[in-house]
Design an enzyme around this catalytic site. Sequence first.
Site, PDB file in Angstrom:
ATOM      1  N   GLY A   8      52.087 -23.168 -15.188  1.00 34.06           N
ATOM      2  CA  GLY A   8      52.275 -21.800 -14.739  1.00 34.06           C
ATOM      3  C   GLY A   8      53.125 -20.969 -15.684  1.00 34.06           C
ATOM      4  N   GLU A  68      50.536 -33.627 -16.803  1.00 38.91           N
ATOM      5  CA  GLU A  68      50.923 -32.226 -16.669  1.00 38.91           C
ATOM      6  C   GLU A  68      52.380 -32.067 -17.091  1.00 38.91           C
ATOM      7  OE1 GLU A  68      48.118 -30.075 -13.707  1.00 38.91           O
ATOM      8  OE2 GLU A  68      49.899 -30.760 -12.658  1.00 38.91           O
ATOM      9  N   SER A 104      48.675 -24.666 -17.768  1.00 38.55           N
ATOM     10  CA  SER A 104      48.227 -23.435 -18.429  1.00 38.55           C
ATOM     11  C   SER A 104      46.890 -23.587 -19.158  1.00 38.55           C
ATOM     12  CB  SER A 104      49.305 -22.891 -19.368  1.00 38.55           C
ATOM     13  OG  SER A 104      50.475 -22.555 -18.622  1.00 38.55           O
ATOM     14  N   ASN A 121      43.152 -26.674  -8.825  1.00 38.18           N
ATOM     15  CA  ASN A 121      44.237 -26.817  -7.848  1.00 38.18           C
ATOM     16  C   ASN A 121      44.670 -25.414  -7.426  1.00 38.18           C
ATOM     17  OD1 ASN A 121      46.573 -27.317  -6.430  1.00 38.18           O
ATOM     18  ND2 ASN A 121      47.772 -27.963  -8.219  1.00 38.18           N
ATOM     19  N   TRP A 122      44.283 -25.050  -6.220  1.00 39.02           N
ATOM     20  CA  TRP A 122      44.548 -23.679  -5.765  1.00 39.02           C
ATOM     21  C   TRP A 122      45.948 -23.470  -5.219  1.00 39.02           C
ATOM     22  CZ3 TRP A 122      39.315 -22.655  -2.736  1.00 39.02           C
ATOM     23  CH2 TRP A 122      38.279 -22.567  -3.677  1.00 39.02           C
ATOM     24  N   LYS A 123      46.713 -24.563  -5.100  1.00 34.69           N
ATOM     25  CA  LYS A 123      48.091 -24.458  -4.591  1.00 34.69           C
ATOM     26  C   LYS A 123      48.089 -23.679  -3.274  1.00 34.69           C
ATOM     27  CE  LYS A 123      49.614 -25.045  -9.283  1.00 34.69           C
ATOM     28  NZ  LYS A 123      50.650 -24.895 -10.293  1.00 34.69           N
ATOM     29  N   GLY A 183      45.372 -24.842 -12.568  1.00 29.87           N
ATOM     30  CA  GLY A 183      45.991 -24.095 -11.488  1.00 29.87           C
ATOM     31  C   GLY A 183      45.547 -22.639 -11.507  1.00 29.87           C
ATOM     32  N   GLY A 184      46.385 -21.774 -12.083  1.00 26.92           N
ATOM     33  CA  GLY A 184      46.160 -20.330 -12.069  1.00 26.92           C
ATOM     34  C   GLY A 184      44.752 -19.894 -12.453  1.00 26.92           C
ATOM     35  N   GLU A 234      55.181 -29.988  -8.540  1.00 21.18           N
ATOM     36  CA  GLU A 234      55.799 -29.112  -7.532  1.00 21.18           C
ATOM     37  C   GLU A 234      56.220 -29.924  -6.309  1.00 21.18           C
ATOM     38  OE1 GLU A 234      52.624 -26.227  -7.493  1.00 21.18           O
ATOM     39  OE2 GLU A 234      53.241 -25.613  -9.500  1.00 21.18           O
ATOM     40  N   HIS A 274      52.019 -34.153  -7.521  1.00 21.65           N
ATOM     41  CA  HIS A 274      52.116 -32.945  -8.360  1.00 21.65           C
ATOM     42  C   HIS A 274      53.590 -32.634  -8.626  1.00 21.65           C
ATOM     43  CE1 HIS A 274      51.896 -28.769  -9.629  1.00 21.65           C
ATOM     44  NE2 HIS A 274      50.667 -29.051 -10.002  1.00 21.65           N
TER      45      HIS A 274
HETATM   46  P1  PGA Z   1      48.589 -23.979 -14.162  1.00 20.19           P
HETATM   47  O1  PGA Z   1      48.858 -25.152 -13.099  1.00 20.19           O
HETATM   48  O2  PGA Z   1      47.179 -24.203 -14.682  1.00 20.19           O
HETATM   49  O3  PGA Z   1      48.712 -22.716 -13.375  1.00 20.19           O
HETATM   50  O4  PGA Z   1      49.604 -24.123 -15.235  1.00 20.19           O
HETATM   51  C1  PGA Z   1      48.399 -26.452 -13.323  1.00 20.19           C
HETATM   52  C2  PGA Z   1      48.813 -27.325 -12.165  1.00 20.19           C
HETATM   53  O5  PGA Z   1      49.915 -27.133 -11.633  1.00 20.19           O
HETATM   54  O6  PGA Z   1      48.060 -28.227 -11.737  1.00 20.19           O
END
Ligand code: PGA
Length: 225
Positions: free
Chosen positions: A157, A151, A187, A7-9, A208-209, A87, A85
């Site tokens: 993050g 999640e 994470s 997930n590149w956001k 994500g990251g 967010e 998600h």
């Molecule tokens: P993260 O994000 O790996 O940066 O914690 C995961 C996500 O939000 O899908």
Amino acid sequence: MKLVAGNWKMFKGPAETVAFLDELEPPAGVEIVVCPAFASLAVAVGRGLPVYAQNVHWAEQGAFTGEVSAPMLRELGVEGAIVGHSERRQLFAETDETVRMRCAAALEAGLRVIVCVGETEAEREAGETDAVLRRQVAAIPQHDALVIAYEPVWAIGTGKTATPELAQQAHETIKELHDTRVLYGGSVKPENAAELLTQPAVDGALVGGASLEPESFAAICRAAT
Ligand code: PGA
């Protein structure tokens, strides 16, 4: 086979997307998908990996400024979408009901869906994790093309990862409520991917990251093989 989704956001425009996909050496024996921002979907399609969007609206078309519909994504060659998600839930006021509507429309249009659930830190500390997961999962339709991502919001993050035991436990709860594969997200990194992905109820990862660099994403994918 495990599923690993990146997930590149709101990172990577079209040029960086192409560069990433040219450089990535995806291992065999794991299902891998990438989820670029809307603006980078078109260039990502046709470069060897399934491409998912990060959100999708419930209507086919209409006066919904800033939203994108499932048929539009299908027309681009996009194969799936993330829905719900944390967010989106926290920063853009999405609810269990809008998550349900987005899932239903995406599935109806033939997209695959990764729908996210997970408790906040305050909810976990208040002993509400189970109730939150039950409420969120109850809004999710049963469908072969849908997987759930667990999640925990406090792990996204933040560098705080759920322990493998805690992930296993939450995944078991979700699987009792919903007959589906469950990915872990929060994470996930090359260093902790193997211990998380070897838990029996962990069917993959939503990253994500650590999905933003081809080498770290490939390392997580290898840990899933
Ligand atoms: P993260 O994000 O790996 O940066 O914690 C995961 C996500 O939000 O899908």
